[in-house]
Write a protein that holds these residues in place. Sequence first.
Motif, PDB file in Angstrom:
ATOM      1  N   ASN A  23      39.847  61.523  95.334  1.00 11.77           N
ATOM      2  CA  ASN A  23      39.505  60.836  94.078  1.00 11.77           C
ATOM      3  C   ASN A  23      39.934  61.668  92.868  1.00 11.77           C
ATOM      4  O   ASN A  23      40.446  61.133  91.883  1.00 11.77           O
ATOM      5  CB  ASN A  23      38.004  60.563  94.039  1.00 11.77           C
ATOM      6  CG  ASN A  23      37.610  59.740  92.821  1.00 11.77           C
ATOM      7  OD1 ASN A  23      38.082  58.630  92.639  1.00 11.77           O
ATOM      8  ND2 ASN A  23      36.744  60.302  91.979  1.00 11.77           N
ATOM      9  N   ASN A  24      39.731  62.974  92.959  1.00 10.82           N
ATOM     10  CA  ASN A  24      40.170  63.837  91.859  1.00 10.82           C
ATOM     11  C   ASN A  24      41.675  63.761  91.675  1.00 10.82           C
ATOM     12  O   ASN A  24      42.182  63.655  90.548  1.00 10.82           O
ATOM     13  CB  ASN A  24      39.758  65.286  92.124  1.00 10.82           C
ATOM     14  CG  ASN A  24      38.267  65.499  91.970  1.00 10.82           C
ATOM     15  OD1 ASN A  24      37.573  64.706  91.317  1.00 10.82           O
ATOM     16  ND2 ASN A  24      37.753  66.567  92.566  1.00 10.82           N
ATOM     17  N   ILE A  25      42.388  63.830  92.815  1.00  5.49           N
ATOM     18  CA  ILE A  25      43.856  63.770  92.742  1.00  5.49           C
ATOM     19  C   ILE A  25      44.298  62.422  92.186  1.00  5.49           C
ATOM     20  O   ILE A  25      45.209  62.328  91.349  1.00  5.49           O
ATOM     21  CB  ILE A  25      44.477  64.038  94.124  1.00  5.49           C
ATOM     22  CG1 ILE A  25      44.192  65.481  94.549  1.00  5.49           C
ATOM     23  CG2 ILE A  25      45.964  63.769  94.121  1.00  5.49           C
ATOM     24  CD1 ILE A  25      44.579  65.785  95.977  1.00  5.49           C
ATOM     25  N   ALA A  26      43.637  61.347  92.610  1.00  2.47           N
ATOM     26  CA  ALA A  26      44.010  60.010  92.142  1.00  2.47           C
ATOM     27  C   ALA A  26      43.814  59.863  90.638  1.00  2.47           C
ATOM     28  O   ALA A  26      44.527  59.094  89.981  1.00  2.47           O
ATOM     29  CB  ALA A  26      43.193  58.967  92.888  1.00  2.47           C
ATOM     30  N   ASN A  27      42.843  60.584  90.061  1.00  2.00           N
ATOM     31  CA  ASN A  27      42.539  60.463  88.637  1.00  2.00           C
ATOM     32  C   ASN A  27      43.043  61.654  87.814  1.00  2.00           C
ATOM     33  O   ASN A  27      42.570  61.887  86.711  1.00  2.00           O
ATOM     34  CB  ASN A  27      41.035  60.331  88.429  1.00  2.00           C
ATOM     35  CG  ASN A  27      40.513  58.967  88.836  1.00  2.00           C
ATOM     36  OD1 ASN A  27      40.658  57.991  88.102  1.00  2.00           O
ATOM     37  ND2 ASN A  27      39.920  58.900  90.026  1.00  2.00           N
TER      38      ASN A  27
END
Length: 703
Positions: A23-27
């Motif tokens: 999720n961090n990488i996606a955002n």
Amino acid sequence: MAGFNTAVTGLKASTTLLDVAGNNIANSSTVGFKSSRTEFGDIYATAVVGAGSSNTPGSGVTVTDIAQDFSGGTIEFTNSNLDLAINGSGFFMLDDGQGNITYTRAGAFELDKEGNIVSKNGKYLQGYGLDALGNQLPIQNLAVSEKESPPKATERIGLSFNINDNKDASDLSRVFSKTDPGSYTYSTTVGTFDSLGNEHSIRFYFAEQRPVREVYAYEMAGATYTPEDTSTVPVTPASFSYPSGAQQMELSGLTFGAGADLEFDLSAVKRDIGGNAYIPLTTDAKARLADPVDGDPRIDPNSVYYDDANGRLVFELNAEYSQYGDPIATAGGTPLTTELATQDSERDANEVQSIYLDASVFNDATGLPNETIINISGKEIVVPAETSVQGFGELIDGAEQAIKDLNPDIETVEFINDGEPRIEITWKAETGDQPFVGVSINSGDALFFRNNNITTMTQYAWETNKGDNSFVGAYRAYAFLNDTEQLNLGKAPDPGSNSPSSSEVGPIMINFNSTTGILEAVNGEDVGSSGLAPRVTILGADPANPEDTILESDVDQLAGIQLDISGSSQFASESIVKSQSQDGYTKGDLIGVSFAETGEMVASYSNGQRANLGLVAVATFENQDGLQPSGNTEWISTLASGNAIVNPPGTGLNGTLRSAALEQSNVDLSAELVKLIEGQRNFQANSKTLETLNTVTQAILQI
């Protein structure tokens, strides 16, 4: 076997770690996104009996929290003033229109069709409204409520200038005319606006007072005088006489300005060479005439005489007031006929002193009988015996430069022979009134000055041009709207005019110190020690406002334009405008909105004006870790976070505001990739635990 459950908890924890990192990488490119961190805790099963035993193997792992990192992201600048970033702590407040408040760090805002500032999902940015005085109003939706800037009439003009002291006022034309550049010293123009936003201009003209005194004559035919409180007696020109012992005369209630009757001193009557009588004012009458309220201080009281030979009243204006305004006089309540004296309408402000020669001592054939030595203000002149009147004049003219060298304030020394031979000594006008020049004679018995009395060698008072330097540094200031219509600058009505207004159209006086060149007085009021000049009220400069021609002195807000000429000077350098400003403007349309660091929402208009329309609100929390994510990079407050504390940017611990900037995600991609590796390793290890336990179980089943 408990090991199976332990391995399962490990798999679940590893999966959560991978989910959070993913999720961090996606955002990582989401504006205002705050990265999350997976936090773990071990599991131990305990019982009442045996609690605290150190040989408990444990029951696995659990995810205790997914905590968010609220540290600031990188601020990147954009091309939109509605993109906002908080440089420091705090959150923007958003209202969905239903009363639901969320908080965000994503400041990509835009305007909706009603002018509200909204987020990308249509929520309204919250802030403080501002009243006309800039005071904060309650929290509300921030909106661009003023789409245009109304026009504003000019109320104040600031004008600072220098007038070249080297300009010679003597070269100016006698009568001012704005079409005659030779009649004024300097001019400049200031643009203004009326109450409808129409553009105008005010052109100012400054005419230095010339070193002259105007001479006025009032026709007195038919006037009467009252000697010593007896019955009135007609004034008979050219045959003046008065009863024996009479001391003063009152010309039928003659007044100047608003003062009391002016009396003439019969005991001080003078007669010229032809025997014509000239009667001066009494001492008390001179004081009344000089009174600034009841008299007319523009008039030199010592110049006022009744000219019996011509049946008229003659006087002079002080040089400072030449061409400023005609004096008004009445006799018995009836205005006198006022005409500028045609024979001598102007007289130099220089002091002219005459020494009259008694030509009878010069024999027509042999000239002066004896050698005579005269001393004029330190210069000795030897007049040989047998000198003719013409030869005497040549000696005086030849000594002119030597006399001037000894007396730098003397302008000319001339011998004049027009039937009344005399020496005329003229002082420079700027020196003002001067004592009579020193003259002595050493000539045995050949005294050749009038009356053979050196102590009376002064020109007759009505002929004497007393020195007057009041013109030095004095200027008449005129103003014309659009260089056509003359404006009211606050000139006081001429004394005695009975004008119902406190001011009238015409020039005002401004004065500079003749030594320092700094501004000294404006329209009769002295400049204060601070250097701030008294304000000049310009009336009639707003054609769209008919009330602009009326000065309401009983209210705080005065009509007209307030002119401030503080800092003006009269130095020996080019005439220039040093500074110029005015506060009026035309109508303007909205061209953009920007935000200050302290949160003010500033609207810019096409007329150059700016207006503060609101103030962005920034919310902080006692425990921001207690905020609950709600999607769209927004959070909502919870019991754990506490209520929002709302203040403007830059106050307390609140961060400042950056316009045309966005806060980027604070995700560290390198760290997140490492977490993926860690999560994968942990997942594989837990999977190996399951595999091992399965093998052990199979071995047991085969026993």
